[in-house]
Scaffold this motif. Structure first.
Motif, PDB file in Angstrom:
ATOM      1  N   LEU A  67       0.834  -1.208   0.000  1.00  0.00           N
ATOM      2  CA  LEU A  67       0.000   0.000   0.000  1.00  0.00           C
ATOM      3  C   LEU A  67       0.864   1.253   0.000  1.00  0.00           C
ATOM      4  O   LEU A  67       0.684   2.145  -0.832  1.00  0.00           O
ATOM      5  CB  LEU A  67      -0.949  -0.010   1.198  1.00  0.00           C
ATOM      6  CG  LEU A  67      -1.905   1.180   1.340  1.00  0.00           C
ATOM      7  CD1 LEU A  67      -3.234   0.727   1.948  1.00  0.00           C
ATOM      8  CD2 LEU A  67      -1.315   2.285   2.213  1.00  0.00           C
ATOM      9  N   ALA A  68       1.814   1.339   0.936  1.00  0.00           N
ATOM     10  CA  ALA A  68       2.654   2.539   1.014  1.00  0.00           C
ATOM     11  C   ALA A  68       3.460   2.721  -0.267  1.00  0.00           C
ATOM     12  O   ALA A  68       3.568   3.829  -0.806  1.00  0.00           O
ATOM     13  CB  ALA A  68       3.571   2.464   2.229  1.00  0.00           C
ATOM     14  N   GLY A  69       4.013   1.616  -0.776  1.00  0.00           N
ATOM     15  CA  GLY A  69       4.804   1.706  -1.997  1.00  0.00           C
ATOM     16  C   GLY A  69       3.990   2.165  -3.185  1.00  0.00           C
ATOM     17  O   GLY A  69       4.487   2.914  -4.031  1.00  0.00           O
ATOM     18  N   SER A  70       2.734   1.753  -3.247  1.00  0.00           N
ATOM     19  CA  SER A  70       1.888   2.153  -4.377  1.00  0.00           C
ATOM     20  C   SER A  70       1.600   3.640  -4.356  1.00  0.00           C
ATOM     21  O   SER A  70       1.413   4.260  -5.405  1.00  0.00           O
ATOM     22  CB  SER A  70       0.577   1.357  -4.354  1.00  0.00           C
ATOM     23  OG  SER A  70      -0.257   1.743  -3.266  1.00  0.00           O
ATOM     24  N   ILE A  71       1.550   4.237  -3.167  1.00  0.00           N
ATOM     25  CA  ILE A  71       1.341   5.683  -3.048  1.00  0.00           C
ATOM     26  C   ILE A  71       2.578   6.438  -3.539  1.00  0.00           C
ATOM     27  O   ILE A  71       2.480   7.400  -4.307  1.00  0.00           O
ATOM     28  CB  ILE A  71       1.016   6.050  -1.589  1.00  0.00           C
ATOM     29  CG1 ILE A  71      -0.355   5.470  -1.187  1.00  0.00           C
ATOM     30  CG2 ILE A  71       1.062   7.556  -1.380  1.00  0.00           C
ATOM     31  CD1 ILE A  71      -0.653   5.577   0.301  1.00  0.00           C
ATOM     32  N   VAL A  72       3.737   5.985  -3.121  1.00  0.00           N
ATOM     33  CA  VAL A  72       4.988   6.629  -3.534  1.00  0.00           C
ATOM     34  C   VAL A  72       5.173   6.525  -5.040  1.00  0.00           C
ATOM     35  O   VAL A  72       5.630   7.471  -5.697  1.00  0.00           O
ATOM     36  CB  VAL A  72       6.175   6.003  -2.782  1.00  0.00           C
ATOM     37  CG1 VAL A  72       7.501   6.538  -3.316  1.00  0.00           C
ATOM     38  CG2 VAL A  72       6.065   6.279  -1.280  1.00  0.00           C
TER      39      VAL A  72
ATOM     40  N   ARG B 272       3.054   6.749  -7.257  1.00  0.00           N
ATOM     41  CA  ARG B 272       2.217   7.748  -7.941  1.00  0.00           C
ATOM     42  C   ARG B 272       2.798   9.155  -7.794  1.00  0.00           C
ATOM     43  O   ARG B 272       2.184  10.129  -8.245  1.00  0.00           O
ATOM     44  CB  ARG B 272       0.798   7.726  -7.371  1.00  0.00           C
ATOM     45  CG  ARG B 272       0.103   6.368  -7.397  1.00  0.00           C
ATOM     46  CD  ARG B 272      -0.467   5.993  -8.742  1.00  0.00           C
ATOM     47  NE  ARG B 272      -1.792   6.530  -8.976  1.00  0.00           N
ATOM     48  CZ  ARG B 272      -2.932   5.873  -8.710  1.00  0.00           C
ATOM     49  NH1 ARG B 272      -2.900   4.665  -8.167  1.00  0.00           N
ATOM     50  NH2 ARG B 272      -4.096   6.427  -8.997  1.00  0.00           N
ATOM     51  N   GLY B 273       3.940   9.296  -7.147  1.00  0.00           N
ATOM     52  CA  GLY B 273       4.579  10.596  -6.986  1.00  0.00           C
ATOM     53  C   GLY B 273       4.232  11.316  -5.705  1.00  0.00           C
ATOM     54  O   GLY B 273       4.611  12.482  -5.524  1.00  0.00           O
ATOM     55  N   HIS B 274       3.533  10.648  -4.797  1.00  0.00           N
ATOM     56  CA  HIS B 274       3.133  11.261  -3.542  1.00  0.00           C
ATOM     57  C   HIS B 274       4.099  10.868  -2.421  1.00  0.00           C
ATOM     58  O   HIS B 274       4.987  10.037  -2.612  1.00  0.00           O
ATOM     59  CB  HIS B 274       1.702  10.850  -3.195  1.00  0.00           C
ATOM     60  CG  HIS B 274       0.712  11.157  -4.273  1.00  0.00           C
ATOM     61  ND1 HIS B 274       0.460  12.445  -4.701  1.00  0.00           N
ATOM     62  CD2 HIS B 274      -0.066  10.343  -5.046  1.00  0.00           C
ATOM     63  CE1 HIS B 274      -0.442  12.416  -5.676  1.00  0.00           C
ATOM     64  NE2 HIS B 274      -0.770  11.152  -5.902  1.00  0.00           N
ATOM     65  N   GLU B 275       3.895  11.480  -1.273  1.00  0.00           N
ATOM     66  CA  GLU B 275       4.733  11.220  -0.105  1.00  0.00           C
ATOM     67  C   GLU B 275       3.994  10.336   0.889  1.00  0.00           C
ATOM     68  O   GLU B 275       2.799  10.504   1.111  1.00  0.00           O
ATOM     69  CB  GLU B 275       5.089  12.557   0.566  1.00  0.00           C
ATOM     70  CG  GLU B 275       5.828  12.397   1.888  1.00  0.00           C
ATOM     71  CD  GLU B 275       6.013  13.707   2.646  1.00  0.00           C
ATOM     72  OE1 GLU B 275       6.696  13.703   3.690  1.00  0.00           O
ATOM     73  OE2 GLU B 275       5.455  14.738   2.201  1.00  0.00           O
ATOM     74  N   VAL B 276       4.717   9.400   1.494  1.00  0.00           N
ATOM     75  CA  VAL B 276       4.213   8.649   2.648  1.00  0.00           C
ATOM     76  C   VAL B 276       4.959   9.144   3.883  1.00  0.00           C
ATOM     77  O   VAL B 276       6.184   9.274   3.863  1.00  0.00           O
ATOM     78  CB  VAL B 276       4.416   7.128   2.464  1.00  0.00           C
ATOM     79  CG1 VAL B 276       4.197   6.386   3.780  1.00  0.00           C
ATOM     80  CG2 VAL B 276       3.465   6.601   1.402  1.00  0.00           C
TER      81      VAL B 276
END
Length: 288
Positions: A79-84, A86-90
């Motif tokens: 989940l966290a990796g999929s957010i990153v 997309r160019g976003h920050e975790v």
């Protein structure tokens, strides 16, 4: 103007999403794990609300920061990796979503470090932190600095970034406020009680637009806090989309990830430094 934290914008918007899933309910008592309806209400966030929100961000091409409890990242690998991706920050949002003010200093440290270990194991670089329920303790900022994080986003001492002096180094505070939190607008559960008023998305959109207009006049940080299990629902997601579109149409608003605002703020020579400490509370005046 380029050495100022706002980089010339009338206001800076940080879209932040607290991907809490089941953790805020389990923090009220592990017995709620047996409540199938309640757990499904929380799982809606990462399972349905989060993909919908990521789609909106893709459509409008704006960056965001996702504060993820370590437990959520651990229970949902990828989940966290999929957010990153997309160019976003975790960013760090505790491990268990238990409020630091409810724990001993040793418990808070263990919880803080356990979350860091989860993200390190998943190869997620962490720059910032947000306390569960925004209930930071007087130790929290020291933990953030001690572990090399650059910013916190839990306090309410301003409506612009400021430096917080700690025992080891200064960190950047990206302040929050209840008026920019969708929990206060939408959250409802019969047990545990987390709120009792479900507002219209139109009213919430009006509130956020009015606050942005004021912040544009005073050159502030519009630090919006959104929960996918709340604002990921269709009508609310459309209100979020319309808010972002309004901010883009203003022409003088900049969108940025929290880590990027913190980096700009760290290089701003005019940023104030504060040294928060507990107020003197005479037991004869303030018992208990």
């Amino acid at each position: 103007m380029t050495d100022s934290w706002h980089q010339g914008a009338a206001a800076v918007v940080t879209l932040t999403f607290d991907v809490d899933a089941e953790t805020p309910i389990l923090a009220q008592g592990r017995r709620y794990a047996q409540h199938a309806s309640t757990m499904s209400h929380q799982a809606y966030g990462p399972d349905v609300g989060l993909p919908r929100i990521l789609g909106i961000l893709d459509d409008l091409r704006v960056p965001a920061t996702f504060f993820v409890p370590g437990w959520v990242a651990e229970q949902r690998p990828g989940l966290a990796g999929s957010i990153v991706e997309r160019g976003h920050e975790v960013a760090h949002h505790s491990y268990s979503h238990r409020a630091p003010t409810s724990m001993t200093p040793e418990e808070e440290r263990a919880d803080f470090e356990r979350a860091l270990a989860v993200f390190a194991g998943q190869g997620i670089e962490i720059a910032g932190h947000r306390a569960a329920l925004w209930e930071a303790s007087w130790q929290t900022a020291d933990l953030v600095a001690e572990h090399g994080l650059r910013y916190d986003s839990s306090l309410m001492g301003d409506d612009r970034p400021y430096r917080v002096a700690t025992r080891t180094a200064d960190i950047i505070e990206l302040p929050v406020h209840w008026s920019l939190d969708d929990w206060e607008q939408y959250a409802f559960l019969p047990a545990p009680h987390v709120g009792s008023v479900i507002e219209s998305p139109a009213k919430v959109l009006e509130l956020w637009r009015a606050e942005l207009d004021g912040m544009r006049r005073y050159r502030c940080l519009f630090n919006l806090c959104v929960h996918p299990f709340l604002s990921g629902r269709p009508g609310r997601a459309e209100a979020l989309r319309r808010f972002i579109e309004y901010a883009l149409e203003c022409g003088d608003v900049r969108f940025a990830r929290c880590r990027d605002v913190a980096e700009a703020a760290a290089g701003d020579p005019d940023l104030p430094t504060r040294r928060p400490r507990p107020p003197a509370a005479d037991p004869e005046i303030y018992p208990g």
